[in-house]
Motif scaffolding. Structure first.
Motif, PDB file in Angstrom:
ATOM      1  N   UNK A   1      43.825  35.173  44.418  1.00 20.01           N
ATOM      2  CA  UNK A   1      43.286  34.773  45.720  1.00 20.01           C
ATOM      3  C   UNK A   1      42.321  33.609  45.589  1.00 20.01           C
ATOM      4  N   UNK A   2      41.506  33.676  44.539  1.00 16.41           N
ATOM      5  CA  UNK A   2      40.512  32.609  44.336  1.00 16.41           C
ATOM      6  C   UNK A   2      41.189  31.277  44.072  1.00 16.41           C
ATOM      7  N   UNK A   3      42.234  31.300  43.245  1.00 15.36           N
ATOM      8  CA  UNK A   3      42.945  30.067  42.961  1.00 15.36           C
ATOM      9  C   UNK A   3      43.609  29.527  44.231  1.00 15.36           C
ATOM     10  N   UNK A   4      44.188  30.442  44.982  1.00 14.10           N
ATOM     11  CA  UNK A   4      44.820  30.068  46.239  1.00 14.10           C
ATOM     12  C   UNK A   4      43.800  29.419  47.171  1.00 14.10           C
ATOM     13  N   UNK A   5      42.644  30.029  47.257  1.00 11.15           N
ATOM     14  CA  UNK A   5      41.610  29.495  48.153  1.00 11.15           C
ATOM     15  C   UNK A   5      41.064  28.157  47.650  1.00 11.15           C
TER      16      UNK A   5
ATOM     17  N   UNK B   1      46.228  42.412  46.769  1.00 12.84           N
ATOM     18  CA  UNK B   1      45.033  41.623  47.025  1.00 12.84           C
ATOM     19  C   UNK B   1      43.787  42.304  46.474  1.00 12.84           C
ATOM     20  N   UNK B   2      43.839  43.615  46.415  1.00 14.31           N
ATOM     21  CA  UNK B   2      42.657  44.341  45.972  1.00 14.31           C
ATOM     22  C   UNK B   2      42.344  44.121  44.506  1.00 14.31           C
ATOM     23  N   UNK B   3      43.369  44.236  43.660  1.00 18.33           N
ATOM     24  CA  UNK B   3      43.117  44.124  42.228  1.00 18.33           C
ATOM     25  C   UNK B   3      43.257  42.689  41.722  1.00 18.33           C
ATOM     26  N   UNK B   4      44.005  41.869  42.460  1.00 20.45           N
ATOM     27  CA  UNK B   4      44.275  40.522  41.942  1.00 20.45           C
ATOM     28  C   UNK B   4      43.417  39.479  42.645  1.00 20.45           C
ATOM     29  N   UNK B   5      42.148  39.510  42.331  1.00 16.40           N
ATOM     30  CA  UNK B   5      41.217  38.613  43.012  1.00 16.40           C
ATOM     31  C   UNK B   5      41.309  37.189  42.492  1.00 16.40           C
TER      32      UNK B   5
ATOM     33  N   UNK C   1      50.008  43.949  36.954  1.00 19.71           N
ATOM     34  CA  UNK C   1      49.310  43.131  37.948  1.00 19.71           C
ATOM     35  C   UNK C   1      47.976  42.651  37.393  1.00 19.71           C
ATOM     36  N   UNK C   2      47.261  43.558  36.776  1.00 18.28           N
ATOM     37  CA  UNK C   2      45.951  43.184  36.231  1.00 18.28           C
ATOM     38  C   UNK C   2      46.121  42.188  35.083  1.00 18.28           C
ATOM     39  N   UNK C   3      47.146  42.384  34.284  1.00 13.21           N
ATOM     40  CA  UNK C   3      47.400  41.458  33.178  1.00 13.21           C
ATOM     41  C   UNK C   3      47.705  40.063  33.728  1.00 13.21           C
ATOM     42  N   UNK C   4      48.563  40.025  34.743  1.00 12.34           N
ATOM     43  CA  UNK C   4      48.915  38.733  35.334  1.00 12.34           C
ATOM     44  C   UNK C   4      47.673  38.062  35.912  1.00 12.34           C
ATOM     45  N   UNK C   5      46.882  38.845  36.600  1.00  8.52           N
ATOM     46  CA  UNK C   5      45.698  38.253  37.230  1.00  8.52           C
ATOM     47  C   UNK C   5      44.673  37.800  36.194  1.00  8.52           C
ATOM     48  N   UNK C   6      44.657  38.474  35.081  1.00  8.36           N
ATOM     49  CA  UNK C   6      43.640  38.133  34.080  1.00  8.36           C
ATOM     50  C   UNK C   6      43.886  36.766  33.450  1.00  8.36           C
TER      51      UNK C   6
END
Lengths: 262, 262
Positions: free
Chosen positions: A144-148, A137-141, A85-90
DNA sequence: TACCGTACAGAACAGCGTTCGATAAACGAA
DNA sequence: TTCGTTTATCGAACGCTGTTCTGTACGGTA
């Protein structure tokens, strides 16, 4: 079955982990043990994933790259799922950086288009991404930012909140879908460059041609297009279909189909 | 590194495997050993996946369900990847059955819509599907058939071959993307019914509300829509955006943008 | 009977994610 | 300095996984 007893090393200091560590102080003086950081762990994980795909990411291989032991990784990450998850979000951090300038243009839909393309480009060559976006949602901010960020553009359109919500979700889903589709097409050795991509496409084309014309008339109809097509171009074509529909929806501002929009 | 030495049990009789076995002759007379079939193996694999998700599908669990040994499964399937591919393709058989009547209507786009919805409905509750569609053309014939069936509708539209190819790919990618997205939202215990879905949605809504309004204006803007939305409805909303764009493209039949279309 | 290809079975192997206790370094308090 | 505690690292060990390998039973044919 143990949901969250709070006793695992990784949850002992859940907040302090982020952005800590003095990563890079490896060869300083007479240091014996390695020193990591969450950023270094995730970065090496992404590198490993990019090189050898999802099965290539193992805790042992990652530990070897970091020059440390297997157990150390669990100080920063509580499971392989969280690591992915963190890798994907990074990788979304790059997308955010490249879309940072957007939002000032006159045409919101054009801005959305740019964001989606940036997102798509980040997924090229990363078939492992598709399954891990927007899980926690907690680790993949960044997700969320891109979505917003995309949502802020949609807010400028004359649409219901529901329509806005649906539109952003649809665009994001489409990008993920294309990423998932395309990541699997090359069987295994094409991504490593062992087999020429052109040869692979050609053999697949021949496979299609070998099918019965009566059973698969459409596939025969477009087999040449398939052999000649460009993935990025095809992505944009589908995206433009969706955005054309969105533009149509935003343009036909019949107030009766809308609820209270503020 | 061994690409295909052709000596593994599963490749000894590659053709004879399909549709063979006397599956079901389990308790006949004084039978000692279990008797399987490719269909039974794949069907039990799907059942296992539906019950406990991707990690729940193991060769040992599958063998136990079939009442046999682990090694037997390798007679029908050469790897877990192939098993997953066949499992994914087998659920498309239902989609094909449910869309069999389509193709006669006046409006091709309406037919496409029905196919996409049938495809979507097959992915509901099956988060494991997303990653395994349309991988291997050889074993996954149902995927190709669905693709072609949708393509036949697009062929009725006044479009370039390229546009037709792009349109079908876009719709399929969108369905896969929504499936991939939605499959991951419930963390783990919601799918098993341990935790109420309503409670999960509510806690996620509160999580969104806890975010900074200035950082995430859009999320705050649609948080109530999120709490009230229906997944299937949202899927259809996005699909209709894409199909509206397609209709627009098909309607504006400016001959100059088209190449030789037959 | 002997034979052979088909099909099933289960022990064995290497590798995986994860846990655990030991331990080294850093750091404030005494 | 010395001590005690927190932070971080390490690697052996555990249970489980996909996969391989060897053996064996079955059904048909000669």
């Amino acid at each position: 079955m143990t949901t969250d007893d709070g006793m695992s090393p990784a949850s002992q200091t859940p907040a302090s982990r982020a952005g800590r560590g003095r990563g890079g102080g490896r060869g300083a003086a007479g240091r014996q043990r390695a020193s990591h950081s969450l950023e270094a762990v995730v970065a090496e994980a992404v590198a490993l994933l990019d090189e050898s795909g999802e099965p290539g990411l193992t805790f042992r291989a990652l530990a070897a790259r970091l020059g440390g032991g297997v157990g150390s990784i669990y100080w920063y990450v509580s499971s392989k799922d969280e690591l992915l998850e963190r890798a994907a979000d990074s990788v979304l951090a790059d997308v955010l950086a490249k879309t940072d300038h957007l939002g000032a243009g006159d045409d919101p839909i054009a801005e959305i288009r740019e964001m989606a393309i940036a997102f798509y480009e980040a997924t090229v060559g990363r078939p492992w991404l598709g399954a891990y976006f927007l899980q926690d949602t907690g680790t993949q901010t960044n997700g969320l930012m891109l979505y917003d960020r995309m949502g802020r553009e949609v807010m400028r359109l004359d649409l219901t909140r529901r329509q806005q919500f649906d539109a952003v979700s649809a665009v994001m889903a489409y990008v993920v879908g294309v990423a998932a589709d395309r990541g699997q097409d090359p069987p295994q050795e094409v991504r490593d460059g062992i087999v020429d991509r052109g040869a692979f496409v050609a053999s697949f084309r021949d496979e299609l041609r070998a099918l019965d014309v009566d059973d698969f008339p459409f596939l025969h109809h477009i087999v040449d297009e398939f052999a000649a097509h460009d993935d990025a171009e095809q992505f944009r074509a589908g995206l433009d279909l969706m955005l054309a529909g969105l533009r149509l929806q935003a343009g036909s501002s019949s107030a009766d189909t809308r609820a209270a929009s503020d």
